[in-house]
Design a protein around this motif. Structure first.
Motif, mmCIF file in Angstrom:
data_model
loop_
_atom_site.group_PDB
_atom_site.id
_atom_site.type_symbol
_atom_site.label_atom_id
_atom_site.label_comp_id
_atom_site.label_asym_id
_atom_site.label_seq_id
_atom_site.Cartn_x
_atom_site.Cartn_y
_atom_site.Cartn_z
ATOM 1 N N SER A 95 -3.862 -0.185 -7.606
ATOM 2 C CA SER A 95 -2.506 0.337 -7.748
ATOM 3 C C SER A 95 -2.575 1.816 -8.133
ATOM 4 O O SER A 95 -3.666 2.379 -8.315
ATOM 5 N N GLY B 86 -3.111 11.012 6.045
ATOM 6 C CA GLY B 86 -3.489 9.633 5.769
ATOM 7 C C GLY B 86 -2.462 8.611 6.226
ATOM 8 O O GLY B 86 -2.797 7.561 6.786
ATOM 9 N N LEU B 87 -1.184 8.913 5.993
ATOM 10 C CA LEU B 87 -0.135 7.954 6.371
ATOM 11 C C LEU B 87 -0.112 7.756 7.882
ATOM 12 O O LEU B 87 0.057 6.623 8.363
ATOM 13 N N GLU C 295 -6.355 1.864 2.741
ATOM 14 C CA GLU C 295 -5.012 2.306 3.130
ATOM 15 C C GLU C 295 -4.310 3.006 1.960
ATOM 16 O O GLU C 295 -3.626 4.019 2.147
ATOM 17 N N VAL C 296 -4.482 2.458 0.748
ATOM 18 C CA VAL C 296 -3.874 3.102 -0.427
ATOM 19 C C VAL C 296 -4.487 4.491 -0.619
ATOM 20 O O VAL C 296 -3.785 5.467 -0.895
ATOM 21 N N ILE D 233 1.303 9.778 -5.697
ATOM 22 C CA ILE D 233 1.679 11.173 -5.419
ATOM 23 C C ILE D 233 2.795 11.609 -6.368
ATOM 24 O O ILE D 233 2.779 12.730 -6.913
ATOM 25 N N VAL E 219 0.836 -1.212 0.000
ATOM 26 C CA VAL E 219 0.000 0.000 0.000
ATOM 27 C C VAL E 219 0.864 1.252 0.000
ATOM 28 O O VAL E 219 0.526 2.269 -0.619
ATOM 29 N N ASP F 85 -5.761 6.377 1.684
ATOM 30 C CA ASP F 85 -5.303 7.252 2.766
ATOM 31 C C ASP F 85 -3.893 7.766 2.487
ATOM 32 O O ASP F 85 -3.616 8.964 2.581
ATOM 33 N N ILE F 86 -2.979 6.860 2.161
ATOM 34 C CA ILE F 86 -1.577 7.257 1.964
ATOM 35 C C ILE F 86 -1.446 8.215 0.782
ATOM 36 O O ILE F 86 -0.688 9.189 0.827
ATOM 37 N N SER F 87 -2.202 7.961 -0.270
ATOM 38 C CA SER F 87 -2.084 8.804 -1.473
ATOM 39 C C SER F 87 -2.853 10.115 -1.352
ATOM 40 O O SER F 87 -2.734 10.977 -2.209
ATOM 41 N N GLY F 88 -3.664 10.245 -0.309
ATOM 42 C CA GLY F 88 -4.460 11.465 -0.143
ATOM 43 C C GLY F 88 -5.765 11.433 -0.921
ATOM 44 O O GLY F 88 -6.513 12.419 -0.946
ATOM 45 N N PHE F 89 -6.074 10.306 -1.551
ATOM 46 C CA PHE F 89 -7.303 10.212 -2.345
ATOM 47 C C PHE F 89 -8.558 10.183 -1.478
ATOM 48 O O PHE F 89 -9.661 10.436 -1.968
ATOM 49 N N ARG G 159 -2.603 7.935 9.902
ATOM 50 C CA ARG G 159 -3.749 7.076 10.268
ATOM 51 C C ARG G 159 -3.420 5.620 10.006
ATOM 52 O O ARG G 159 -3.707 4.733 10.807
ATOM 53 N N VAL G 160 -2.799 5.357 8.868
ATOM 54 C CA VAL G 160 -2.467 3.977 8.495
ATOM 55 C C VAL G 160 -1.446 3.396 9.476
ATOM 56 O O VAL G 160 -1.580 2.264 9.947
ATOM 57 N N GLU H 183 -2.495 15.713 3.527
ATOM 58 C CA GLU H 183 -3.347 14.754 4.226
ATOM 59 C C GLU H 183 -2.555 14.026 5.309
ATOM 60 O O GLU H 183 -1.366 13.798 5.152
ATOM 61 N N GLU I 143 2.129 1.914 -3.621
ATOM 62 C CA GLU I 143 1.078 2.445 -4.513
ATOM 63 C C GLU I 143 0.710 3.866 -4.130
ATOM 64 O O GLU I 143 0.528 4.734 -4.999
ATOM 65 N N GLY I 144 0.600 4.113 -2.818
ATOM 66 C CA GLY I 144 0.246 5.464 -2.368
ATOM 67 C C GLY I 144 1.300 6.494 -2.775
ATOM 68 O O GLY I 144 0.979 7.554 -3.320
ATOM 69 N N MET J 273 -3.008 16.146 -1.631
ATOM 70 C CA MET J 273 -2.497 14.780 -1.435
ATOM 71 C C MET J 273 -1.349 14.743 -0.439
ATOM 72 O O MET J 273 -1.179 13.764 0.306
#
Lengths: 533, 110
Positions: free
Chosen positions: B54, A479-480, B86-87, A452, A444, B89-93, A482-483, A477, A447-448, A474
């Motif tokens: 992906s 997000g990372l 999770e993808v 970006i 993940v 979240d990490i990518s900001g989507f 949180r993960v 955020e 891909e994340g 992007m």
């Protein structure tokens, strides 16, 4: 004795490969635009390459060492394949002359070189010379490696079985060829086999005809050494190594049939020429050796262009080699500052492309080699860009041009830092992937981050405000975080070592996200500078 | 990869099954483009049966969202599994696109 021989071979191989790595890395640092231009001028014409090949073998006394020095220069971006091939031809042609003349033992010189280079490399007072010292140390280790291998197996040449093997070929020309090849490979020196053949021929144990085939075989056998040492290479490095290997095989393909034609049909060829030139048996064999090293050189020199095409077809450039070659910045790129700035921008976009290729490499588990290759390709291209920036900064520029150059430098720095972070992230993720849990995080994260980075590429190419805003969202955020929190809270699945690895990997991810965001903002700042201009 | 479509009022609900990656993203893009060309302005992507996404798959969603916005429409996404979330979240989507837990919530006020 066998244990000593095996130990010498291992030690020699280890020294050789470390020497090659050291040489390549330090030549990369030295490989500034001016030096590349100088080498390009000195080897522009194939005949110049022949000349420098002759000089190199006179110094190195080893076709294998010369080949790998050239490979080091090729990999550092100092030379192109088409410049190396005439040098290899010159090396081999001149190698034939070495049997005829006395040369001094360079082993002492190599030891002095290692000592001096080692001292300069580690001396604080000589910091300015560290890169040159490193390259010299690499050359010294390369020679020491070859010399250790040769020294370790040299006693074999004096053993009764070695002499016996040569005598065993008496009467059988083809057997003489194969024995010469095998012995040359085992003792790693065609010179040793040729010299011993001279001695045996002068003692009346060989006829000239038998000696000729042993000499031919000895030269072919030395090519196997280059083949073995280059077995792990690919792309352009492999092209250079295989050209050297092909050189001696080409000699055999031309001269062995001619030998049989002369022996069985009486047509006067090599043997007749040799006998006409000298009555001394030692000189005759030395002349045969010279002819073997000369004739393929003439043929291959005349076929350089198709030879290059054939090499490219069998051992095409690797993806990494293609990525690392500058596409816009070349020696004849525009001298106009604004155009040069634009070309630097375009080349920097290719750096981002290499970073996305690094993520592609990371997707495949265990693919460290390709990640390392892209990491190195980035560094090679990056040094070309830095040279261009450095050249430009020494010129008289307008205020707007200076501002733009400053921002491009910031982008360059961010991208270089990203390259290093991605490489370290790759190491951490590979360690994490040992568990299903860690493997999921690795997937993940890749891909994340790649998503970006692709958005950053859009910003770099298009400078659209819309893309810049999206990139900003992007990278702002949480997000990372949180993960990471979710993974760490699943305590039953993570031991303390895995938790540390996860934290380390996510730290690299966070730095990359921040770097991508910063780089995007700097790109948009470029747009402002351009509009103001 | 399998793609099925159903209509819920004026919303096209598209369900993709399998992995949305480099290999399948062009087919997904093509199907979504077809829906837009047929006049769809509101598209809901039901990700219940998507195992993994992906960067290529995310780019398909982004491109579709931008095109729809340009036509005065909207793309929404629902029912992400843990890995796909999770993808995102990490990518900001998760912030970039309209993401919902369930189809019902996604369809309400669409």
């Amino acid at each position: 004795m066998l244990i000593t021989v095996a130990a010498s071979l291992m030690a020699g191989l280890g020294l050789f490969f470390v020497g090659l790595h050291f040489l390549t890395e330090h030549l990369k640092m030295l490989s500034g635009r001016r030096l590349r231009e100088r080498i390009s001028i000195l080897t522009r014409h194939p005949l110049q390459g022949l000349f420098w090949g002759g000089i190199l073998i006179g110094i190195t006394q080893s076709t294998a060492a010369t080949t790998f020095i050239l490979i080091g220069m090729l990999r550092s971006g100092m030379m192109k394949v088409r410049q190396t091939l005439p040098i290899i031809i010159g090396t081999n042609m001149a190698a034939g002359i070495i049997v005829l003349i006395l040369v001094f033992d360079i082993k002492i010189g190599v030891l002095f070189l290692l000592g001096l280079a080692g001292f300069l490399y580690t001396s604080e007072k000589a910091r300015g010379m560290r890169t040159i010292a490193g390259a010299a140390f690499g050359i010294g280790m390369l020679f020491l490696g070859l010399s250790t291998m040769q020294g370790g197996v040299a006693p074999l040449a004096n053993t009764p079985w070695f002499e016996g093997a040569l005598q065993w070929t008496k009467g059988s020309y083809l057997l003489g060829f194969f024995i010469g090849a095998c012995l040359s490979f085992v003792v790693q020196s065609s010179l040793a086999v040729v010299v011993l053949t001279i001695a045996l021929e002068q003692a009346g144990l060989f006829s000239l005809s038998e000696a000729i085939m042993v000499v031919y075989g000895a030269n072919v056998g030395s090519s196997f050494l280059t083949m073995v040492l280059s077995s792990s290479l690919s792309g352009q490095s492999k092209q250079v190594a295989m050209f050297q290997t092909t050189y001696n095989f080409a000699g055999a393909v031309i001269l062995v049939p001619l030998f049989y034609l002369e022996i069985y049909s009486g047509v006067p060829l090599v043997k007749a020429v040799t006998e006409a030139m000298s009555q001394n048996s030692g000189t005759q064999i030395a002349i045969v050796n010279l002819i073997f090293n000369f004739i393929p050189g003439v043929v291959l020199f005349l076929m350089l262009a198709p030879g290059v095409r054939l090499l490219k077809r069998f051992w095409p450039e690797t993806l990494e080699e293609q990525a690392s070659k500058p596409k816009y910045l070349h020696e004849h790129a525009s001298t106009d500052p604004l155009t040069a700035l634009h070309l630097i921008e375009l080349e920097q976009t290719r750096l981002i492309k290499i970073l996305t290729s690094s993520f592609d490499a990371m997707r495949e588990r265990g693919n460290r080699a390709q990640l390392s290759a892209f990491h190195e390709a980035f560094k090679t291209l990056s040094s070309v860009i830095r040279d261009a920036v450095s050249d430009l900064s020494s010129r008289h520029l307008s205020t707007e041009a200076y501002e733009k150059l400053d921002r491009l430098l910031n982008i360059q720095h961010s991208l270089e830092t990203s390259n290093n972070e991605i490489y370290r992230l790759g190491e951490k993720l590979e360690a994490l992937r040992q568990t299903p849990f860690g493997n999921r995080f690795a997937k993940v994260a890749i891909e994340g981050l790649d998503t970006i980075l692709l958005m950053l590429m859009d910003v770099a190419k298009g400078r659209s405000v819309q893309y810049a805003k999206m990139l900003n969202v992007m990278t702002s955020e949480e997000g990372l975080a949180r993960v990471r929190k979710a993974y760490l809270s699943e305590e039953s699945e993570l031991d303390s070592a895995a938790r540390m690895q996860l934290l380390a990997a996510s730290n690299h991810c966070e730095r990359l996200i921040w770097l991508f965001g910063e780089t995007g903002e700097t790109y948009m700042g470029l747009e402002v500078v351009q509009e103001a201009a | 990869m399998e793609i099925t479509t159903k209509d819920v009022n004026d919303v096209k609900v598209v369900q993709i099954e399998g992995e949305l990656d480099t290999g399948s993203s062009s087919e997904a893009q093509s199907q979504l483009d077809q829906l837009r060309e047929q006049g769809a302005k509101k598209i809901l992507l039901d990700m219940t049966k998507i195992d993994f996404i992906s960067s290529a798959g995310l780019r398909v969603l982004l491109a579709t969202a931008q095109e729809l916005r340009g036509d005065g429409g909207e793309l929404r996404v629902c029912s992400l599994n843990k890995t796909v979330k999770e993808v995102f979240d990490i990518s900001g989507f998760s912030t970039l696109l309209m993401v919902f837990d369930t189809e019902e919530r996604a369809l309400s006020n669409f």
